[in-house]
Write a protein that holds these residues in place. Structure first.
Motif, PDB file in Angstrom:
ATOM      1  N   ILE A  43     -53.914  17.419  14.368  1.00 50.03           N
ATOM      2  CA  ILE A  43     -54.029  17.125  15.795  1.00 50.03           C
ATOM      3  C   ILE A  43     -54.551  18.342  16.552  1.00 50.03           C
ATOM      4  N   ARG A  82     -51.242  16.356  24.375  1.00 48.32           N
ATOM      5  CA  ARG A  82     -50.716  15.704  23.168  1.00 48.32           C
ATOM      6  C   ARG A  82     -49.427  16.372  22.676  1.00 48.32           C
ATOM      7  N   ASP A 129     -47.038  13.994  20.803  1.00 45.90           N
ATOM      8  CA  ASP A 129     -47.520  13.673  19.460  1.00 45.90           C
ATOM      9  C   ASP A 129     -47.344  14.861  18.514  1.00 45.90           C
ATOM     10  N   VAL A 186     -52.804  10.146  13.532  1.00 48.24           N
ATOM     11  CA  VAL A 186     -53.185  11.441  12.968  1.00 48.24           C
ATOM     12  C   VAL A 186     -54.642  11.347  12.541  1.00 48.24           C
TER      13      VAL A 186
END
Length: 483
Positions: free
Chosen positions: A190, A85, A88, A8
């Motif tokens: 993010i 991403r 994530d 992060v």
């Protein structure tokens, strides 16, 4: 900082005007699954909010005057970075909000990604000038950016809201200050990191995860031209009050009490396929959740038995486990609100079919079983108001016209579903339900098309090509003196 094996970025900073700057204070990110802290992050202050607004005002001319193709190019890089991403983003969202990764994978790929790809493909055509003729001369109709936008988004779908609200505003040429929920610290870091490398001009995008006071600072600021909210009615009323004196535009998506109208000819297998996830996904913390199931009187027992079996078959557990269908609720306040609705319903004579308690084996965190309730009075709190938790009401109707009346018997009007063996009949009923989105034999909405509410569910539309136009002003240019 690493959380659940995900890096992060910039945990002690905030994203203001395209840059990471020192935070004003710090706070803990608490896991809803355990009730224990998992990270410490920097929090934005009023100073950050004011700086973001000033930077957005300074960036307005630059961003709005860029050719649409250039804005599409920059926003496309932003979206591509988020697509890269997705895993994530889903993981950290599960950690901080309790939304299962199984749910996020579906929501992000089929809602968020589909939404922003549609926007990127359509922006050029939607924003091009139009020409008309008049007795006074030729007319050019031009779409121009509405101005600086404060986008207030909730914890229950931040990436989808970025796709359906923030991206349309950016593509329209509006600098945007995102006021995200305090429960979205990790996922929005993010997202901000993806934006940082996209090439936005300074000031075109800020992302602040703060409390209601920070939101009030933004919405009351005289340099904010438009406020777009996804949230509750009290927040909407405060925004209307804060903006009315300067006539700033507002766009409000305020939740719903969405009905699933099961007609007498409906096939149970078709119904259950989408009704179960439509009512229970996200633990009911979904604005369009099918929280009212309306069944014909003669089929009540049949459907309640099937629904009970389906509800009891849902897998409750660790939101990071891909088998989990329902995780914890986002906060103790959500649990308390859910318990309050259920207690009032039972006091009014309703019966809990299944659920209604903390699931066994979960000692920490904020858990509540998916709950099905029948015998619900039409005028009760549970039938009329949004729980935003895992409690679904079953109500009966006498005949088709009564079913339509019951579907419309709420101050909300966001979403609905109709289940029937006759698609044409389903469309006919859909036309008569007062909601911004109605699905026939499905659960919606599709975020490749415009979505929003009527009545107490707010006004304005987001997502789809028309969602871009929500953030524009239409200018008429009259060309006189021609012979």
């Amino acid at each position: 900082m690493i959380v659940a094996d995900v890096v992060v970025p910039h945990p002690d900073e905030v994203f203001v005007a395209g840059e990471w700057v020192a935070a004003g204070d710090s706070g803990e990110v608490v896991s809803p699954a355990t009730g224990r802290p998992v990270a410490e992050v920097g929090l934005p202050s009023e100073k950050h909010a004011l700086a973001a607004v000033q930077a957005a005002r300074d960036a307005l001319a630059t961003w709005a005057e860029l050719p649409v193709a250039r804005r599409v190019e920059i926003c496309g890089r932003f979206c591509a970075a988020m697509e890269a991403r997705l895993d994530d983003l889903g993981t950290v969202w599960a950690v901080e909000s309790g939304m299962p990764v199984r749910y996020s994978r579906t929501l992000h790929r089929f809602a968020a990604v589909a939404a922003w790809r549609t926007l990127l493909e359509s922006a050029g055509n939607v924003l091009c000038d139009d020409s008309r003729e008049s007795a006074l001369g030729a007319i050019v109709l031009r779409r121009e950016a509405a101005g600086v936008v404060a986008a207030v988004i909730a914890y229950n779908g931040p990436l989808v809201t970025v796709a359906s609200k923030v991206l349309p505003a950016l593509l329209a040429g509006c600098p945007v200050i995102v006021k995200a929920a305090v429960e979205s610290q990790l996922i929005m870091r993010i997202v901000a990191d993806c934006a940082a490398g996209a090439g936005f001009p300074a000031g075109a995008l800020s992302i602040l995860c703060g409390d209601a006071e920070l939101g009030r600072t933004l919405t009351a600021h005289p340099a904010v031209d438009m406020v777009s909210l996804t949230g509750g009615r009290m927040a909407a009323q405060a925004i209307i009050e804060a903006t009315r004196h300067r006539f700033a535009r507002t766009h409000l998506e305020l939740g719903g009490k969405s009905p699933a109208l099961i007609l007498d000819d409906a096939d149970p297998a078709v119904v259950l396929k989408t009704l179960v996830p439509g009512a229970t996904s996200g633990g009911g913390q979904v604005c369009a959740a099918l929280s009212r199931i309306l069944v014909p009187e003669r089929r009540h027992d049949e459907f309640v038995a099937l629904l009970e079996q389906a509800w009891e078959g849902l897998v409750i557990g660790d939101p990071l486990d891909p088998r989990t269908q329902l995780g914890p609720l986002a906060s103790p306040a959500v649990v308390e609100r859910t318990e309050g609705f259920l207690a009032r319903a039972v006091a009014d004579g309703a019966r809990v079919v299944t659920g209604g308690r903390r699931p066994a084996g979960f000692d920490g965190g904020w858990w509540f079983e998916p709950t099905l309730v029948t015998g619900v009075a039409r005028d009760s709190d549970l039938a009329q108001n949004e729980v935003f938790g895992p409690v679904t009401a079953v109500l009966t109707y006498a005949d088709p016209e009564d079913g339509l009346r019951l579907a419309n018997d709420t101050s909300y009007g966001l979403s609905a579903s109709v289940y029937t063996a006759d698609e044409a009949k389903g469309v006919e009923y859909a036309r008569r339900i007062r909601a911004g989105s109605v699905a026939v034999n499905a659960f919606g909405p599709a975020l490749t098309a415009p979505f929003g509410g009527v009545k107490g569910s707010g006004w304005g539309r987001e997502a789809g090509p028309e969602g871009i136009l929500e953030f524009t002003e239409l200018k008429q240019i009259l060309l006189g003196g021609r012979r």
